[in-house]
Design a protein around this motif. Sequence first.
Motif, short mmCIF file in Angstrom:
data_model
loop_
_atom_site.label_atom_id
_atom_site.label_comp_id
_atom_site.label_asym_id
_atom_site.label_seq_id
_atom_site.Cartn_x
_atom_site.Cartn_y
_atom_site.Cartn_z
N ASP A 40 0.86 -1.17 0.00
CA ASP A 40 0.00 0.00 0.00
C ASP A 40 0.90 1.23 0.00
O ASP A 40 1.75 1.40 0.88
N LYS A 41 0.72 2.08 -1.00
CA LYS A 41 1.62 3.22 -1.17
C LYS A 41 1.56 4.20 0.00
O LYS A 41 2.57 4.80 0.39
N LYS A 42 0.39 4.35 0.60
CA LYS A 42 0.23 5.33 1.68
C LYS A 42 0.79 4.84 3.01
O LYS A 42 1.39 5.61 3.75
N THR A 43 0.59 3.55 3.31
CA THR A 43 0.95 3.05 4.64
C THR A 43 2.20 2.18 4.66
O THR A 43 2.78 1.95 5.73
N GLY A 44 2.61 1.68 3.50
CA GLY A 44 3.75 0.77 3.45
C GLY A 44 3.40 -0.64 3.85
O GLY A 44 4.28 -1.52 3.96
N GLU A 45 2.10 -0.92 4.05
CA GLU A 45 1.68 -2.26 4.44
C GLU A 45 1.87 -3.24 3.29
O GLU A 45 1.53 -2.95 2.14
N LEU A 46 2.42 -4.42 3.61
CA LEU A 46 2.52 -5.49 2.62
C LEU A 46 1.13 -6.10 2.44
O LEU A 46 0.56 -6.63 3.38
N ILE A 47 0.59 -6.03 1.23
CA ILE A 47 -0.77 -6.51 1.00
C ILE A 47 -0.84 -7.69 0.03
O ILE A 47 -1.90 -8.29 -0.15
N GLY A 48 0.31 -8.06 -0.56
CA GLY A 48 0.31 -9.20 -1.45
C GLY A 48 1.72 -9.63 -1.78
O GLY A 48 2.63 -8.81 -1.85
N ALA A 49 1.91 -10.94 -1.96
CA ALA A 49 3.21 -11.48 -2.38
C ALA A 49 2.95 -12.67 -3.30
O ALA A 49 2.09 -13.52 -3.00
N HIS A 50 3.67 -12.73 -4.39
CA HIS A 50 3.42 -13.74 -5.42
C HIS A 50 4.74 -14.23 -5.97
O HIS A 50 5.63 -13.43 -6.26
N MET A 51 4.87 -15.55 -6.13
CA MET A 51 6.14 -16.14 -6.51
C MET A 51 5.97 -17.25 -7.52
O MET A 51 4.99 -17.99 -7.47
#
Length: 482
Positions: free
Chosen positions: A418-429
């Motif tokens: 999330d650009k505003k909070t820096g929260e990691l919201i997804g990861a894909h591998m």
Amino acid sequence: MADTNYDVIIIGSGPGGYVTAIRAAQLGLKTAIVEREHLGGICLNWGCIPTKALLRSAEILDHANHAKSYGLTLEGKMTANVKDVVARSRGVSARLNGGIGYLMKKNKIDVIWGEAKLTKPGEVVVGKTSKPAVQPQNPVPKGVKGEGAYTAKHIIVATGARPRALPGIEPDGKLIWTYFEAMKPDVMPKSLVVMGSGAIGIEFASFYRSMGVDVTVVEVMSQVMPVEDAEISAIARKTLEKRGLKILTEAKVVKVDKSSNSITAHVETKDGKVQQITADGLISAVGVVGNIENLGLETLGVKTDRGCIVIDGYGKTNVPGLYAIGDVAGPPMLAHKAEHEGVVCIEKIAGLPNVHAMDKSKIPGCTYCNPQVASVGLTEAKAKEQGREIRVGRYSFNANGKAIALGEDNGMIKTIFDKKTGELIGAHMVGAEVTELIQGFVVAMNLETTEEDLMHTIFPHPTLSEMMKESVLDAYGKVLNA
């Protein structure tokens, strides 16, 4: 007279059922589990575990046939003995099956052998099983309860799911297979059509391709593994096709003709044209449906939706004292979801404080094809659909020293913040061993980790895990090794 009254009765001994039973026993609840076929359910006996054993054999074969690229010489071409490959897979399941029996005994959980029916609130009537015996539990061995009426204050339905069948393309066990038949072929076919490219379909497609089978995958959606991030899916598809898999997307099998020893699939593409593909057989992998029939749910007025039991965040149904967990309670239909859902359910029943409903947005998904695919959280497209402003980081396997040393330099790790909070919201591998790497991001998301936390984490060198950090750095323009 045998004691037939319990605090908790769980119907089904798959991953959700047996884990819930163990947690219930730990909490001091008198617990019984009803099973009609085999301890461990589909996952252990016909799903997660034995398929991984098959895929391991395929992986070893792939490496052996490319030994020259590692500076090794093996005499002649390596081949697979299908009977031995299947026997190893079945042996792995049998070993774990026995382990669950031990856990039931260790935790003083009664096993009731037979088919359960809900006749009235708080009662389960167990009848003779209509399923064939697949382990030495039929007839009922000493120490295992059988037919009769049993009562409990809390009853948890954990009956799992079964393969979905499409009208006109119903599995026949000979030419049209589900994962049951695909897991134990008597002989290796020369060609197969795989209908559906979800985890089950693509894993079997990958396995059979490694075994030298000519495989065509037919997928109705626009990408393989439709739930995955589109960019990751595209990389996986390219690699699978490089291995010789034929993949048709935006296509569907509309008809199957059967002869004595082959099928002809009529495949309609998005332009309305129909092509015919003849093969030794077809694997139907178009999803699963919950086992809600013949349980007596209608008698009790249990609410269902699209073949699954409707529950709240803690497994409660609309009927007091009745709960449901796992596949029968709806998607995502994953063993680890069932286990966690069961623990949440039983801890809520036991009255433990601070029991949190499961957050489905943080459930990882893994596909064990070659290359492996793993993910958690939002895809890039879903994040944008939600109107989020995002930062996306990417890091390729071909820039990682460990991946290159392993000869596994094809793949990518993608992170979404999330650009505003820096929260990691997804990861894909996608790539080698990503099903083992994904847990790092799952932990991070559960701890509400930001990009700053991940950037300050020291990853060991040389490892594949370094790519996780590089992907984070890339999202913020700080990538170091690319």
